[in-house]
Write a protein that holds these residues in place. Sequence first.
Motif, PDB file in Angstrom:
ATOM      1  N   ASP A   1    -113.406  66.062 -11.655  1.00 28.73           N
ATOM      2  CA  ASP A   1    -113.505  65.090 -12.755  1.00 28.73           C
ATOM      3  C   ASP A   1    -112.756  63.813 -12.342  1.00 28.73           C
ATOM      4  N   LYS A   2    -112.355  63.010 -13.325  1.00 27.75           N
ATOM      5  CA  LYS A   2    -111.756  61.699 -13.012  1.00 27.75           C
ATOM      6  C   LYS A   2    -110.226  61.729 -12.990  1.00 27.75           C
ATOM      7  N   THR A   3    -109.670  62.874 -12.686  1.00 26.34           N
ATOM      8  CA  THR A   3    -108.201  62.986 -12.699  1.00 26.34           C
ATOM      9  C   THR A   3    -107.549  61.902 -11.856  1.00 26.34           C
ATOM     10  N   LEU A   4    -107.975  61.740 -10.624  1.00 27.29           N
ATOM     11  CA  LEU A   4    -107.305  60.792  -9.728  1.00 27.29           C
ATOM     12  C   LEU A   4    -107.543  59.354 -10.162  1.00 27.29           C
ATOM     13  N   GLU A   5    -108.756  59.074 -10.624  1.00 31.02           N
ATOM     14  CA  GLU A   5    -109.055  57.708 -11.074  1.00 31.02           C
ATOM     15  C   GLU A   5    -108.177  57.351 -12.270  1.00 31.02           C
ATOM     16  N   VAL A   6    -108.077  58.279 -13.206  1.00 25.80           N
ATOM     17  CA  VAL A   6    -107.263  58.017 -14.403  1.00 25.80           C
ATOM     18  C   VAL A   6    -105.796  57.865 -14.009  1.00 25.80           C
ATOM     19  N   ALA A   7    -105.310  58.764 -13.169  1.00 22.57           N
ATOM     20  CA  ALA A   7    -103.895  58.706 -12.773  1.00 22.57           C
ATOM     21  C   ALA A   7    -103.583  57.385 -12.071  1.00 22.57           C
ATOM     22  N   ALA A   8    -104.450  56.983 -11.161  1.00 20.98           N
ATOM     23  CA  ALA A   8    -104.210  55.739 -10.422  1.00 20.98           C
ATOM     24  C   ALA A   8    -104.287  54.532 -11.349  1.00 20.98           C
ATOM     25  N   SER A   9    -105.188  54.580 -12.322  1.00 27.00           N
ATOM     26  CA  SER A   9    -105.332  53.419 -13.220  1.00 27.00           C
ATOM     27  C   SER A   9    -104.074  53.198 -14.036  1.00 27.00           C
ATOM     28  N   PHE A  10    -103.284  54.246 -14.217  1.00 26.77           N
ATOM     29  CA  PHE A  10    -102.042  54.086 -14.973  1.00 26.77           C
ATOM     30  C   PHE A  10    -100.819  53.986 -14.071  1.00 26.77           C
ATOM     31  N   GLY A  11    -101.037  53.847 -12.770  1.00 22.91           N
ATOM     32  CA  GLY A  11     -99.927  53.483 -11.881  1.00 22.91           C
ATOM     33  C   GLY A  11     -99.299  54.611 -11.108  1.00 22.91           C
ATOM     34  N   ALA A  12     -99.916  55.808 -11.111  1.00 20.95           N
ATOM     35  CA  ALA A  12     -99.327  56.901 -10.322  1.00 20.95           C
ATOM     36  C   ALA A  12     -99.770  56.781  -8.868  1.00 20.95           C
ATOM     37  N   ASP A  13     -98.930  57.253  -7.962  1.00 17.69           N
ATOM     38  CA  ASP A  13     -99.364  57.452  -6.583  1.00 17.69           C
ATOM     39  C   ASP A  13    -100.155  58.753  -6.563  1.00 17.69           C
ATOM     40  N   THR A  14    -101.322  58.721  -5.961  1.00 20.31           N
ATOM     41  CA  THR A  14    -102.156  59.924  -5.967  1.00 20.31           C
ATOM     42  C   THR A  14    -102.450  60.370  -4.539  1.00 20.31           C
ATOM     43  N   TYR A  15    -102.446  61.674  -4.349  1.00 23.68           N
ATOM     44  CA  TYR A  15    -102.679  62.236  -3.019  1.00 23.68           C
ATOM     45  C   TYR A  15    -103.534  63.485  -3.144  1.00 23.68           C
ATOM     46  N   LEU A  16    -104.379  63.665  -2.166  1.00 22.42           N
ATOM     47  CA  LEU A  16    -105.083  64.938  -2.066  1.00 22.42           C
ATOM     48  C   LEU A  16    -104.221  65.877  -1.223  1.00 22.42           C
ATOM     49  N   SER A  17    -104.068  67.064  -1.705  1.00 21.91           N
ATOM     50  CA  SER A  17    -103.227  68.037  -1.012  1.00 21.91           C
ATOM     51  C   SER A  17    -103.691  68.228   0.428  1.00 21.91           C
ATOM     52  N   LYS A  18    -104.996  68.207   0.631  1.00 21.88           N
ATOM     53  CA  LYS A  18    -105.511  68.476   1.977  1.00 21.88           C
ATOM     54  C   LYS A  18    -105.176  67.354   2.967  1.00 21.88           C
ATOM     55  N   ASP A  19    -104.806  66.182   2.442  1.00 23.14           N
ATOM     56  CA  ASP A  19    -104.480  65.065   3.328  1.00 23.14           C
ATOM     57  C   ASP A  19    -102.998  65.043   3.725  1.00 23.14           C
ATOM     58  N   ILE A  20    -102.195  65.885   3.097  1.00 27.39           N
ATOM     59  CA  ILE A  20    -100.767  65.940   3.427  1.00 27.39           C
ATOM     60  C   ILE A  20    -100.564  67.031   4.474  1.00 27.39           C
ATOM     61  N   LEU A  21     -99.812  66.714   5.511  1.00 24.14           N
ATOM     62  CA  LEU A  21     -99.614  67.660   6.639  1.00 24.14           C
ATOM     63  C   LEU A  21    -100.955  68.296   7.035  1.00 24.14           C
ATOM     64  N   PRO A  22    -101.934  67.488   7.390  1.00 22.15           N
ATOM     65  CA  PRO A  22    -103.262  68.049   7.702  1.00 22.15           C
ATOM     66  C   PRO A  22    -103.227  69.056   8.853  1.00 22.15           C
ATOM     67  N   GLU A  23    -102.244  68.890   9.742  1.00 25.36           N
ATOM     68  CA  GLU A  23    -102.165  69.827  10.870  1.00 25.36           C
ATOM     69  C   GLU A  23    -101.803  71.241  10.415  1.00 25.36           C
ATOM     70  N   GLU A  24    -101.299  71.345   9.181  1.00 20.16           N
ATOM     71  CA  GLU A  24    -100.966  72.673   8.641  1.00 20.16           C
ATOM     72  C   GLU A  24    -102.119  73.269   7.849  1.00 20.16           C
ATOM     73  N   GLY A  25    -103.232  72.561   7.791  1.00 19.53           N
ATOM     74  CA  GLY A  25    -104.395  73.083   7.078  1.00 19.53           C
ATOM     75  C   GLY A  25    -104.274  72.892   5.577  1.00 19.53           C
ATOM     76  N   PHE A  26    -105.216  73.469   4.847  1.00 23.35           N
ATOM     77  CA  PHE A  26    -105.248  73.340   3.390  1.00 23.35           C
ATOM     78  C   PHE A  26    -105.567  74.696   2.776  1.00 23.35           C
ATOM     79  N   LYS A  27    -104.744  75.073   1.803  1.00 22.66           N
ATOM     80  CA  LYS A  27    -105.011  76.293   1.055  1.00 22.66           C
ATOM     81  C   LYS A  27    -105.105  75.909  -0.417  1.00 22.66           C
ATOM     82  N   ARG A  28    -106.110  76.393  -1.080  1.00 28.26           N
ATOM     83  CA  ARG A  28    -106.302  75.992  -2.480  1.00 28.26           C
ATOM     84  C   ARG A  28    -105.364  76.787  -3.381  1.00 28.26           C
TER      85      ARG A  28
END
Lengths: 385, 323
Positions: free
Chosen positions: B77-104
Amino acid sequence: MHDEVIVKELAGKIRGHQEILLANLVMMGETPAPTFQEQGRVRFLLDRFRESELHEISSDEVDNGVGLLRGSEGNKTIGVFAHLDTLFGEKDSHTLSMHTNRVRGVGLGDNSVGAAVLVSLPTLLERLGIEFKCNILFAGVSRSIGRGNLGGIRFLLENGVYPVDLAMCLEGVPLGRLNYSSLAMIRGEIRCSVPDEYDFSRFGVNGAIVHLNWVINQVLKIPRPTRPRTSVIFGSIEGGNSFGTLANEAILRFEIRSESDEVAEEIWRKFENIQLEGHARFGAEIDLDVVARRNSGGLPFDHPLVEAAREVMAELDIEPQIGPSMSELAACIDHGIPAVTMGLTKGYSVNTRQEEVTIDDLFEGIAQVVATLVQMDALGEENAD
Amino acid sequence: MQIESWLKTNTFHHSAFWDLKQLVEEKEKQNLKISVCIPTLNEEKTIGKEIVIFRSELMSRYPLIDEIAVIDSGSKDKTLEVAASFGADTYLSKDILPEEGFKRGKGENLWKAIHQLDGDIICYVDADITNIHPRFVYGLVAPLIYQSETKYVKAFYDRPLAFSQGIRPSGGGRVTEILTRPLFSLFFPELTALVQPLSGEYAVRREVLEEIAFPVGYGVEISHLIDVYTLWGLHAFAQTDLDKRVHRNQATTDLGKMAFGILQSFLNRARNLDMVELKTELTTVLRQFQVQEGDFKQKLHTIVEEERPPIITVPGYREKFGR
């Protein structure tokens, strides 16, 4: 007189403080405030005024909340008013939700947005570096709607320590709303009720709803002049409990509106005649009550305050929607105070549970308020004794 | 018993910390940096309000928070768009420490936040709270600011169940009362002092977060409590009453899945601490029932409680923070 560039920049600068405004909208809007029960909002308002270090912060015996921003000269006082009550009661969910460019929830346009802007203005003005020569009296007023009959602002204007010389009233919606006159208004209620011992066999199979229907038909026959413009508005009807049981009681809520106080009173007298005739005809109780009254009046189109507001709106490309108002403006008119009402943003499904207002337009709405206050400050000092 | 004295000294009400000016002064005196992490997955309805309230009250009016980050698991849904529109820093979990992979999983987001955020204290707040208020942060970071020996602060609250017809009081914390508290009573009695051990709101010092493992699924909260208790004892904890928390309520079948995940994490820890001996390998399949056209059918859920190791063991983290 006025720097066009600065006015046009205001909305952008105000947007830079959006979280303050929107947080106030959440905290104010999620506090229920049905008419006569505004205390929760007043407490929040007073806390905010204290944080802004306004002077003379207090609430009065009818639950208005006020704070004073002292001007550098202080010869005149500009009142900025917003009513705190809404149509929604304690049992309604007041949870607001925030979406991209939208806020959703009950009571926003009438008047949580107005109240939120009121409590935000002292902080915004400070952060924008705007100072005034006149005093600014910020007041969240109670008892505006329905039976409240503008009780809050009437009390404030009659008993306040600082006489108000000019006034601006804030209403949540719509952006472009500009009122500077008031219609004569009589708000009333007709209650038809049949006593327990009512003889249905004598008068045919009728109940209170049918009697009320007769009343409505008689009201519709009342001639209404086109000049002065006059109307009768039926706001709500209720009565009865089920499909198959004759109603013991039926209620009509209405407003008589006219550009003329005399015409409004004349129509009210005709309502009284209908009441008497109905009682005689049906043997039922027909009660007629006044809930609220307003007098007609206001400022001419070319009054300096009205001109100033229109100029500001033109600079911001806001199309004015001019019309009479029965809100706090009417009380200011009764006290001979030059006043305008301004709408702050765009709203949808106003006064329903699906209500929404837009956020981006709100910055324009606040910009027009701030710029108009600056103009009012100049007007006030021009006319200072 | 330690519990009674701990309850007296380490249980607070948020109103004790109403003086935000003083709290900010003390924070600045200690040169602390405080980060707020909001883990999200499809929370567009509530995230905007959380961001607005925290930014207004705890950054703009009183600079208690230095950064607010939304760490997202891949919202549709629009979670990230809404969060960013109100000034939060937004990140996708999979983009942080990508060398460690991503687990949902929520625990994954909480773990990666330690790397992404800079705070000496990280305050985690769930994204689905409809009655959000600044106390959900200041009530949790204040004990860490005022008590140097406190390391991990949990929220507790009266949690009315929110139904579509309205709100009725009490009844919250079902998994706590039916599963967690009995397990703690049996194996870790001192941890029963925590009123709401599974609450999703807590504030922790970075040096603690670095040293503990993070189950990526349901078991993250219970695992933290056992690990922190094992390493530092009951007095590392504090808890703050945040009054009411109104949120979207979960169906009993979903709570069953949560309980299954929690039980996995618990038993693994109990085994590693030599508190229990498991004579058989535990299955990772939860079996529930559903009725379809009058027939009872089994519905199988595979729930594997994977864990992330203490982040201090991750090279990318050690490099960023000079460990």
